[in-house]
Structures are given as structure tokens and as C-alpha cells.
Scaffold this motif. Structure first.
Motif, PDB file in Angstrom:
ATOM      1  N   GLY A 201       0.841  -1.197   0.000  1.00 54.12           N
ATOM      2  CA  GLY A 201       0.000   0.000   0.000  1.00 54.12           C
ATOM      3  C   GLY A 201       0.870   1.240   0.000  1.00 54.12           C
ATOM      4  N   CYS A 202       0.245   2.389   0.167  1.00 52.02           N
ATOM      5  CA  CYS A 202       0.985   3.649   0.215  1.00 52.02           C
ATOM      6  C   CYS A 202       1.895   3.665   1.442  1.00 52.02           C
ATOM      7  CB  CYS A 202       0.005   4.831   0.259  1.00 52.02           C
ATOM      8  SG  CYS A 202       0.813   6.450   0.421  1.00 52.02           S
ATOM      9  N   ALA A 203       3.144   3.973   1.244  1.00 49.00           N
ATOM     10  CA  ALA A 203       4.108   3.987   2.346  1.00 49.00           C
ATOM     11  C   ALA A 203       3.791   5.072   3.365  1.00 49.00           C
ATOM     12  CB  ALA A 203       5.517   4.198   1.800  1.00 49.00           C
ATOM     13  N   TYR A 204       3.076   6.088   2.959  1.00 45.09           N
ATOM     14  CA  TYR A 204       2.807   7.216   3.842  1.00 45.09           C
ATOM     15  C   TYR A 204       1.479   7.093   4.583  1.00 45.09           C
ATOM     16  CZ  TYR A 204       6.586   9.137   1.019  1.00 45.09           C
ATOM     17  OH  TYR A 204       7.779   9.330   0.369  1.00 45.09           O
TER      18      TYR A 204
ATOM     19  N   ARG B  33       5.811   5.724  -7.939  1.00 51.90           N
ATOM     20  CA  ARG B  33       7.154   5.727  -7.331  1.00 51.90           C
ATOM     21  C   ARG B  33       7.413   7.103  -6.749  1.00 51.90           C
ATOM     22  NH1 ARG B  33       9.868   2.986 -12.583  1.00 51.90           N
ATOM     23  NH2 ARG B  33       8.913   0.971 -12.241  1.00 51.90           N
ATOM     24  N   ASP B  34       7.791   7.138  -5.471  1.00 51.17           N
ATOM     25  CA  ASP B  34       8.131   8.402  -4.842  1.00 51.17           C
ATOM     26  C   ASP B  34       9.516   8.278  -4.223  1.00 51.17           C
ATOM     27  OD1 ASP B  34       7.598  11.106  -3.918  1.00 51.17           O
ATOM     28  OD2 ASP B  34       7.552  10.225  -1.918  1.00 51.17           O
ATOM     29  N   CYS B  35      10.362   9.249  -4.492  1.00 52.23           N
ATOM     30  CA  CYS B  35      11.696   9.271  -3.897  1.00 52.23           C
ATOM     31  C   CYS B  35      11.607   9.864  -2.501  1.00 52.23           C
ATOM     32  CB  CYS B  35      12.648  10.098  -4.757  1.00 52.23           C
ATOM     33  SG  CYS B  35      13.053   9.310  -6.311  1.00 52.23           S
ATOM     34  N   VAL B  36      12.091   9.136  -1.507  1.00 53.08           N
ATOM     35  CA  VAL B  36      12.112   9.641  -0.137  1.00 53.08           C
ATOM     36  C   VAL B  36      12.939  10.927  -0.109  1.00 53.08           C
ATOM     37  CG1 VAL B  36      12.807   9.141   2.234  1.00 53.08           C
ATOM     38  CG2 VAL B  36      11.774   7.349   0.829  1.00 53.08           C
ATOM     39  N   LEU B  37      14.117  10.886  -0.693  1.00 50.13           N
ATOM     40  CA  LEU B  37      14.913  12.100  -0.916  1.00 50.13           C
ATOM     41  C   LEU B  37      14.653  12.504  -2.359  1.00 50.13           C
ATOM     42  CD1 LEU B  37      17.062  14.158   0.023  1.00 50.13           C
ATOM     43  CD2 LEU B  37      18.784  12.584  -0.870  1.00 50.13           C
ATOM     44  N   PRO B  38      13.926  13.606  -2.581  1.00 48.48           N
ATOM     45  CA  PRO B  38      13.512  13.977  -3.937  1.00 48.48           C
ATOM     46  C   PRO B  38      14.689  14.184  -4.894  1.00 48.48           C
ATOM     47  CG  PRO B  38      12.377  15.311  -2.304  1.00 48.48           C
ATOM     48  CD  PRO B  38      13.451  14.557  -1.580  1.00 48.48           C
ATOM     49  N   LEU B  39      14.410  13.975  -6.181  1.00 49.33           N
ATOM     50  CA  LEU B  39      15.420  14.194  -7.214  1.00 49.33           C
ATOM     51  C   LEU B  39      15.995  15.594  -7.140  1.00 49.33           C
ATOM     52  CD1 LEU B  39      13.663  12.592 -10.310  1.00 49.33           C
ATOM     53  CD2 LEU B  39      15.553  11.644  -8.982  1.00 49.33           C
TER      54      LEU B  39
ATOM     55  N   GLY C 237      16.883   1.824  -2.167  1.00 46.26           N
ATOM     56  CA  GLY C 237      16.798   2.407  -0.835  1.00 46.26           C
ATOM     57  C   GLY C 237      16.122   3.759  -0.764  1.00 46.26           C
ATOM     58  N   ASN C 238      15.772   4.339  -1.900  1.00 49.90           N
ATOM     59  CA  ASN C 238      15.203   5.692  -1.885  1.00 49.90           C
ATOM     60  C   ASN C 238      13.780   5.763  -2.434  1.00 49.90           C
ATOM     61  OD1 ASN C 238      15.520   8.536  -1.345  1.00 49.90           O
ATOM     62  ND2 ASN C 238      15.641   8.837  -3.545  1.00 49.90           N
TER      63      ASN C 238
ATOM     64  N   LYS D 119       3.450  15.695  -1.043  1.00 54.56           N
ATOM     65  CA  LYS D 119       4.847  15.733  -0.593  1.00 54.56           C
ATOM     66  C   LYS D 119       5.701  16.554  -1.540  1.00 54.56           C
ATOM     67  CE  LYS D 119       8.824  12.835   0.232  1.00 54.56           C
ATOM     68  NZ  LYS D 119       9.482  12.923  -1.051  1.00 54.56           N
ATOM     69  N   ASN D 120       5.395  16.462  -2.845  1.00 55.47           N
ATOM     70  CA  ASN D 120       6.123  17.233  -3.844  1.00 55.47           C
ATOM     71  C   ASN D 120       7.619  16.989  -3.688  1.00 55.47           C
ATOM     72  OD1 ASN D 120       6.594  18.987  -5.934  1.00 55.47           O
ATOM     73  ND2 ASN D 120       5.984  20.818  -4.840  1.00 55.47           N
TER      74      ASN D 120
END
Length: 120
Positions: free
Chosen positions: A40-43, A53-59, A68-69, A81-82
Motif C-alpha cells: 500500500g501507500c508507504a505514507y 514511485r516516490d523518492c524519499v529524498l527527492p530528485l 533504498g530511496n 509531498k512534492n
């Protein structure tokens, strides 16, 4: 209206440039394993929506599409989150920051020791 379109076009070009320069090595098999591990959604935990796909540390802050990201996020969380820093965003949204960080670590460790690089 024209200003908005040109601003959007510039943002699109900048993002495409960041993507091209970043070392993005997430395979489709790894992405499937990440989605399965989170379930499910990680958040927010939503399971009834399509996941992105969402980068924990944004591009834009130096992140990459790597094992890992990347976490699965529903469209609402991803858009909200943007390019914010994840812990500050979780606090502002009143989501459980410590639960996310612990689960993220568990998933990264699990997938790091599980072979996920096999061909599709």
C-alpha cells in the motif's frame, strides 16, 4: 495562461534533465518487490489506489530512483509531498513519522538481502 504554460514547460525540462543526470538503477523487479513489501501507500497506508514511485529524498535534492530511496505512494500523498523533506512533510500532515522511518528501514534491509535483480 501563457506564463503558466511556459513555467510548466521549464519545470518539465528541468525534471527531465535531473532524471537524465541521476544514477537511476531501480529495476522493474525491484519496484514490484517494493510495492509488495509495503502492500500500500508507504505514507498513508491506502491500498485501494494506484501507487506511484516516490523518492524519499527527492530528485531535486539529490535523490535517485534506487532500491533504498523509492517507496510506493498514492497520488494524493505523492503530489502533497512534492519535493519536501519527508520527515517534515510527515509531521505537517500529522502522519506517524517514526513508524514510516522504521518500516522504511525494515523494507530496505529486507530487500537488500533478498535477491531482487533476477530477470523478469
Amino acid at each position: 495562461m501563457v506564463v503558466s504554460r511556459s513555467r510548466r514547460a521549464r519545470a518539465t525540462r528541468r525534471r527531465a534533465g535531473r532524471m537524465a543526470r541521476a544514477d537511476n538503477d531501480l529495476t522493474p523487479v525491484q519496484w514490484a518487490a517494493i510495492r509488495e513489501a509495503w502492500a500500500g501507500c508507504a505514507y498513508c497506508g491506502a491500498t485501494d489506489r494506484a501507487l506511484q514511485r516516490d523518492c524519499v529524498l527527492p530528485l531535486s535534492r539529490g535523490g535517485r530512483y534506487t532500491l533504498g530511496n523509492v517507496v510506493p505512494a498514492c497520488g494524493s500523498c505523492n503530489a502533497s509531498k512534492n519535493n519536501d523533506e519527508v520527515t517534515g512533510w510527515l509531521r505537517r500532515k500529522k502522519l506517524d513519522e517514526s513508524a514510516f522511518l522504521l518500516r522504511h528501514r525494515e523494507v530496505v534491509v529486507l530487500l537488500s538481502v533478498t535477491p531482487t535483480d533476477t530477470a523478469v
